[in-house]
Motif scaffolding. Structure first.
Motif, PDB file in Angstrom:
ATOM      1  N   ARG A 166      75.466-121.322  40.643  1.00  0.00           N
ATOM      2  CA  ARG A 166      74.601-122.499  40.410  1.00  0.00           C
ATOM      3  C   ARG A 166      74.989-123.597  41.384  1.00  0.00           C
ATOM      4  NH1 ARG A 166      74.112-124.260  34.409  1.00  0.00           N
ATOM      5  NH2 ARG A 166      72.705-122.463  34.462  1.00  0.00           N
ATOM      6  N   ILE A 167      73.980-124.215  42.003  1.00  0.00           N
ATOM      7  CA  ILE A 167      74.230-125.299  42.945  1.00  0.00           C
ATOM      8  C   ILE A 167      73.343-126.487  42.604  1.00  0.00           C
ATOM      9  CG2 ILE A 167      74.942-123.752  44.803  1.00  0.00           C
ATOM     10  CD1 ILE A 167      72.199-124.017  46.036  1.00  0.00           C
ATOM     11  N   ALA A 168      73.842-127.686  42.915  1.00  0.00           N
ATOM     12  CA  ALA A 168      73.048-128.910  42.855  1.00  0.00           C
ATOM     13  C   ALA A 168      72.810-129.352  44.296  1.00  0.00           C
ATOM     14  CB  ALA A 168      73.771-130.000  42.072  1.00  0.00           C
ATOM     15  N   LEU A 169      71.552-129.591  44.651  1.00  0.00           N
ATOM     16  CA  LEU A 169      71.192-129.887  46.033  1.00  0.00           C
ATOM     17  C   LEU A 169      71.548-131.324  46.413  1.00  0.00           C
ATOM     18  CD1 LEU A 169      67.719-128.102  46.292  1.00  0.00           C
ATOM     19  CD2 LEU A 169      70.024-127.158  46.596  1.00  0.00           C
ATOM     20  N   SER A 170      71.772-131.528  47.707  1.00  0.00           N
ATOM     21  CA  SER A 170      72.194-132.838  48.205  1.00  0.00           C
ATOM     22  C   SER A 170      71.019-133.731  48.586  1.00  0.00           C
ATOM     23  CB  SER A 170      73.091-132.658  49.429  1.00  0.00           C
ATOM     24  OG  SER A 170      72.335-132.201  50.544  1.00  0.00           O
ATOM     25  N   GLY A 171      69.831-133.152  48.727  1.00  0.00           N
ATOM     26  CA  GLY A 171      68.694-133.902  49.246  1.00  0.00           C
ATOM     27  C   GLY A 171      68.497-133.700  50.729  1.00  0.00           C
ATOM     28  N   ARG A 172      69.488-133.138  51.398  1.00  0.00           N
ATOM     29  CA  ARG A 172      69.384-132.776  52.810  1.00  0.00           C
ATOM     30  C   ARG A 172      69.160-131.264  52.897  1.00  0.00           C
ATOM     31  NH1 ARG A 172      74.912-135.376  55.047  1.00  0.00           N
ATOM     32  NH2 ARG A 172      74.078-134.658  57.042  1.00  0.00           N
ATOM     33  N   ARG A 173      69.075-130.753  54.104  1.00  0.00           N
ATOM     34  CA  ARG A 173      68.979-129.304  54.267  1.00  0.00           C
ATOM     35  C   ARG A 173      70.349-128.693  53.997  1.00  0.00           C
ATOM     36  NH1 ARG A 173      65.743-126.039  59.014  1.00  0.00           N
ATOM     37  NH2 ARG A 173      66.704-123.973  58.714  1.00  0.00           N
ATOM     38  N   ASP A 174      70.451-127.897  52.945  1.00  0.00           N
ATOM     39  CA  ASP A 174      71.725-127.339  52.500  1.00  0.00           C
ATOM     40  C   ASP A 174      71.785-125.853  52.811  1.00  0.00           C
ATOM     41  OD1 ASP A 174      72.841-129.686  51.205  1.00  0.00           O
ATOM     42  OD2 ASP A 174      71.348-129.387  49.623  1.00  0.00           O
ATOM     43  N   ARG A 175      72.960-125.395  53.215  1.00  0.00           N
ATOM     44  CA  ARG A 175      73.226-123.957  53.288  1.00  0.00           C
ATOM     45  C   ARG A 175      74.432-123.665  52.420  1.00  0.00           C
ATOM     46  NH1 ARG A 175      71.924-119.372  56.165  1.00  0.00           N
ATOM     47  NH2 ARG A 175      73.536-117.750  56.179  1.00  0.00           N
ATOM     48  N   TRP A 176      74.214-122.856  51.416  1.00  0.00           N
ATOM     49  CA  TRP A 176      75.275-122.494  50.465  1.00  0.00           C
ATOM     50  C   TRP A 176      75.546-121.007  50.583  1.00  0.00           C
ATOM     51  CZ3 TRP A 176      74.175-118.838  46.746  1.00  0.00           C
ATOM     52  CH2 TRP A 176      75.214-118.544  45.855  1.00  0.00           C
ATOM     53  N   GLU A 177      76.827-120.661  50.427  1.00  0.00           N
ATOM     54  CA  GLU A 177      77.243-119.256  50.407  1.00  0.00           C
ATOM     55  C   GLU A 177      78.269-119.084  49.300  1.00  0.00           C
ATOM     56  OE1 GLU A 177      80.280-116.687  53.077  1.00  0.00           O
ATOM     57  OE2 GLU A 177      78.600-117.578  54.183  1.00  0.00           O
ATOM     58  N   ALA A 178      78.085-118.085  48.450  1.00  0.00           N
ATOM     59  CA  ALA A 178      79.022-117.846  47.354  1.00  0.00           C
ATOM     60  C   ALA A 178      80.409-117.526  47.901  1.00  0.00           C
ATOM     61  CB  ALA A 178      78.531-116.695  46.471  1.00  0.00           C
ATOM     62  N   PHE A 179      81.435-117.901  47.153  1.00  0.00           N
ATOM     63  CA  PHE A 179      82.798-117.638  47.607  1.00  0.00           C
ATOM     64  C   PHE A 179      83.190-116.185  47.368  1.00  0.00           C
ATOM     65  CE2 PHE A 179      87.402-118.000  47.840  1.00  0.00           C
ATOM     66  CZ  PHE A 179      87.548-118.859  48.915  1.00  0.00           C
ATOM     67  N   TYR A 180      82.647-115.560  46.314  1.00  0.00           N
ATOM     68  CA  TYR A 180      83.022-114.197  45.965  1.00  0.00           C
ATOM     69  C   TYR A 180      81.815-113.263  45.992  1.00  0.00           C
ATOM     70  CZ  TYR A 180      87.591-115.898  44.482  1.00  0.00           C
ATOM     71  OH  TYR A 180      88.825-116.454  44.462  1.00  0.00           O
ATOM     72  N   MET A 181      82.095-112.001  46.305  1.00  0.00           N
ATOM     73  CA  MET A 181      81.041-110.996  46.388  1.00  0.00           C
ATOM     74  C   MET A 181      80.591-110.554  44.998  1.00  0.00           C
ATOM     75  SD  MET A 181      82.915-107.395  47.351  1.00  0.00           S
ATOM     76  CE  MET A 181      83.951-107.986  48.673  1.00  0.00           C
ATOM     77  N   LYS A 182      79.371-110.016  44.978  1.00  0.00           N
ATOM     78  CA  LYS A 182      78.785-109.486  43.753  1.00  0.00           C
ATOM     79  C   LYS A 182      77.964-108.252  44.098  1.00  0.00           C
ATOM     80  CE  LYS A 182      78.441-114.246  42.224  1.00  0.00           C
ATOM     81  NZ  LYS A 182      79.077-114.748  43.475  1.00  0.00           N
ATOM     82  N   PRO A 183      77.847-107.273  43.187  1.00  0.00           N
ATOM     83  CA  PRO A 183      76.978-106.122  43.452  1.00  0.00           C
ATOM     84  C   PRO A 183      75.522-106.549  43.287  1.00  0.00           C
ATOM     85  CG  PRO A 183      77.918-105.954  41.263  1.00  0.00           C
ATOM     86  CD  PRO A 183      78.526-107.180  41.886  1.00  0.00           C
ATOM     87  N   THR A 184      74.735-106.380  44.341  1.00  0.00           N
ATOM     88  CA  THR A 184      73.396-106.963  44.344  1.00  0.00           C
ATOM     89  C   THR A 184      72.383-106.012  44.968  1.00  0.00           C
ATOM     90  OG1 THR A 184      74.391-109.156  44.656  1.00  0.00           O
ATOM     91  CG2 THR A 184      72.024-108.968  45.061  1.00  0.00           C
ATOM     92  N   ARG A 185      71.304-105.793  44.258  1.00  0.00           N
ATOM     93  CA  ARG A 185      70.075-105.298  44.865  1.00  0.00           C
ATOM     94  C   ARG A 185      68.958-106.314  44.634  1.00  0.00           C
ATOM     95  NH1 ARG A 185      66.405 -99.744  44.308  1.00  0.00           N
ATOM     96  NH2 ARG A 185      64.515-100.755  45.149  1.00  0.00           N
ATOM     97  N   TRP A 186      68.946-106.861  43.421  1.00  0.00           N
ATOM     98  CA  TRP A 186      67.918-107.826  43.033  1.00  0.00           C
ATOM     99  C   TRP A 186      68.521-109.221  43.064  1.00  0.00           C
ATOM    100  CZ3 TRP A 186      63.252-105.509  42.508  1.00  0.00           C
ATOM    101  CH2 TRP A 186      63.260-104.119  42.330  1.00  0.00           C
ATOM    102  N   LEU A 187      67.878-110.115  43.794  1.00  0.00           N
ATOM    103  CA  LEU A 187      68.365-111.478  43.952  1.00  0.00           C
ATOM    104  C   LEU A 187      67.279-112.426  43.456  1.00  0.00           C
ATOM    105  CD1 LEU A 187      70.848-112.994  45.192  1.00  0.00           C
ATOM    106  CD2 LEU A 187      69.469-113.267  47.258  1.00  0.00           C
ATOM    107  N   ALA A 188      67.596-113.185  42.421  1.00  0.00           N
ATOM    108  CA  ALA A 188      66.639-114.131  41.840  1.00  0.00           C
ATOM    109  C   ALA A 188      67.095-115.557  42.122  1.00  0.00           C
ATOM    110  CB  ALA A 188      66.494-113.902  40.340  1.00  0.00           C
ATOM    111  N   VAL A 189      66.223-116.360  42.697  1.00  0.00           N
ATOM    112  CA  VAL A 189      66.479-117.779  42.945  1.00  0.00           C
ATOM    113  C   VAL A 189      65.640-118.563  41.937  1.00  0.00           C
ATOM    114  CG1 VAL A 189      66.405-119.650  44.625  1.00  0.00           C
ATOM    115  CG2 VAL A 189      66.878-117.302  45.383  1.00  0.00           C
ATOM    116  N   VAL A 190      66.323-119.298  41.051  1.00  0.00           N
ATOM    117  CA  VAL A 190      65.655-119.963  39.938  1.00  0.00           C
ATOM    118  C   VAL A 190      65.863-121.465  40.061  1.00  0.00           C
ATOM    119  CG1 VAL A 190      65.350-119.999  37.440  1.00  0.00           C
ATOM    120  CG2 VAL A 190      66.265-117.937  38.546  1.00  0.00           C
ATOM    121  N   PHE A 191      64.773-122.197  40.203  1.00  0.00           N
ATOM    122  CA  PHE A 191      64.843-123.656  40.287  1.00  0.00           C
ATOM    123  C   PHE A 191      64.788-124.208  38.863  1.00  0.00           C
ATOM    124  CE2 PHE A 191      63.526-122.285  44.418  1.00  0.00           C
ATOM    125  CZ  PHE A 191      64.128-123.170  45.292  1.00  0.00           C
ATOM    126  N   ARG A 192      65.977-124.494  38.314  1.00  0.00           N
ATOM    127  CA  ARG A 192      66.079-124.924  36.916  1.00  0.00           C
ATOM    128  C   ARG A 192      65.612-126.362  36.730  1.00  0.00           C
ATOM    129  NH1 ARG A 192      69.644-121.685  34.088  1.00  0.00           N
ATOM    130  NH2 ARG A 192      68.613-122.575  32.268  1.00  0.00           N
TER     131      ARG A 192
END
Length: 380
Positions: free
Chosen positions: A305-331
């Motif tokens: 989960r990330i909170a945006l800065s209002g600028r153009r942000d690039r985020w990368e998780a610190f730890y790996m996860k097993p992934t095929r399906w990636l969901a981006v949810v704007f809460r």
């Protein structure tokens, strides 16, 4: 950070580095790798990296981001937070050494919240809870001014016999690090697996009041347990550029679901620009369950989960996860946002296929063999 001057571009430069528990290494603003290999503290693994082509005459900087897995599980011995590194440079007959000492500068990463939850009770790895409004930008670059950062604290022995003394000389071998072992397994291969084809774009009901994501408690709001996946996006509509996500409707969250095509291990990433304080969940799943991305799955929660800065942000998780399906949810999204890029920093063990297996008269045995090989590839 360690900023230093070199009188000449080195002919050879090797960096020996280890940390508890994980590090990300940058040299002159460029990412190098992450590590070390998992190990017991009393036989601490360290990496030896050739960074000769990354250094130059004049100013240079080595920058490291470290996260300490504070808690324990039953099969881990006690550990201690720390970074250990030594850079050895050679130019002709001249040599220079830069070890980790009090000349390094250090600061807490205030954007990464210490309340970030563990993925599961079986793991020490965490899911990110990152407030990008607090992120320090450009800290890996040579030009960054770190004069407000603190000098690093040199670790000393704090236990054992005879009792530690105030004037004890610092050393790299302090409990629980009583032996340092060069890495004896290959480095993981890193590549970018870009998610360019969303198969589902839509909205889902928000299970709690949107006000839960305001103030200081946004990181603690419950994750969405189930996101149904419907193939609503055109299969030929590859998104090679940015696209707009409309603001949330009352009581709903905007959702983008990507299919990476196969199960991969890696660190999810997202490049986005949205209103300051907007909250985004990035959910990873190795498979769909009853046609939905689920959390938890396999007794683990893979939701960053990330909170945006209002600028153009690039985020990368610190730890790996097993992934095929990636969901981006704007809460929490009170205004439109722009998504520029998403996907996975894929991490793979460098297996080499040295043979083949073919059973045309028994296709189920062929499938079993290929499934077993794929399982080993994914799980190692």
């Amino acid at each position: 950070r360690k900023a230093f001057q070199l009188p000449e571009t080195p002919e050879r430069a090797f960096l020996s580095i280890s940390a508890t528990s994980q590090y990300q290494l940058f040299v002159n603003g460029e990412y190098v790798c992450c590590g070390p290999a998992r190990s017991a503290a009393h036989h601490q693994s360290f990496d030896v990296l050739d960074i000769s082509d990354r250094l130059r005459k004049g100013p240079n900087v080595v920058a490291v981001r470290v996260q300490f897995q504070r808690e324990g599980v039953y099969y881990y011995g006690p550990s201690r937070a720390g970074l250990l590194a030594q850079l050895d440079c050679t130019s002709g007959i001249q040599e220079a050494t830069f070890p980790t000492d009090a000349s390094w500068r250090v600061t807490p990463d205030e954007s990464w919240l210490n309340a970030s939850p563990k993925m599961a009770r079986f793991h020490l790895e965490s899911c990110d809870r990152v407030d990008l409004r607090r992120a320090v930008r450009g800290w890996t670059d040579i030009e960054f001014d770190d004069k407000e950062w603190l000098p690093a604290k040199v670790l000393r022995r704090e236990e054992g016999w005879p009792a530690p003394q105030q004037d004890d000389r610092p050393t790299h071998l302090v409990p629980p690090w009583t032996s340092l072992v060069p890495r004896d397994i290959p480095y993981l291969k890193e590549s970018i697996s870009t998610a360019r084809l969303p198969i589902h774009v839509g909205s889902i009901p928000e299970p709690q009041d949107e006000s839960s994501f305001l103030g200081d408690t946004w990181a603690d709001a419950p994750v969405i347990p189930r996101i149904p996946v419907k193939r609503t996006a055109r299969q030929d509509a590859r998104l090679d550029g940015p696209f707009t996500i409309a603001a949330n409707e009352p009581g709903k969250s905007r959702v983008i679901v990507y299919d990476l095509g196969e199960v991969q291990n890696g660190k999810p990433f997202l490049e986005v620009k949205g209103p300051r304080g907007a909250v985004v969940d990035i959910m990873s799943a190795p498979y769909l369950l009853d046609g939905a991305v689920r959390s938890p799955i396999v007794a683990s929660t893979y939701v960053d989960r990330i909170a945006l800065s209002g600028r153009r942000d690039r985020w990368e998780a610190f730890y790996m996860k097993p992934t095929r399906w990636l969901a981006v949810v704007f809460r929490h999204l009170p205004e439109d946002a722009r998504v520029f890029d998403a996907g996975l920093i894929r991490l793979e063990y460098p297996f080499q296929q040295r043979g083949s297996f073919h059973t045309p008269d028994c296709p189920e045995l062929q499938a079993l063999w290929e499934g077993a090989a794929k399982t080993i590839q994914v799980c190692t």
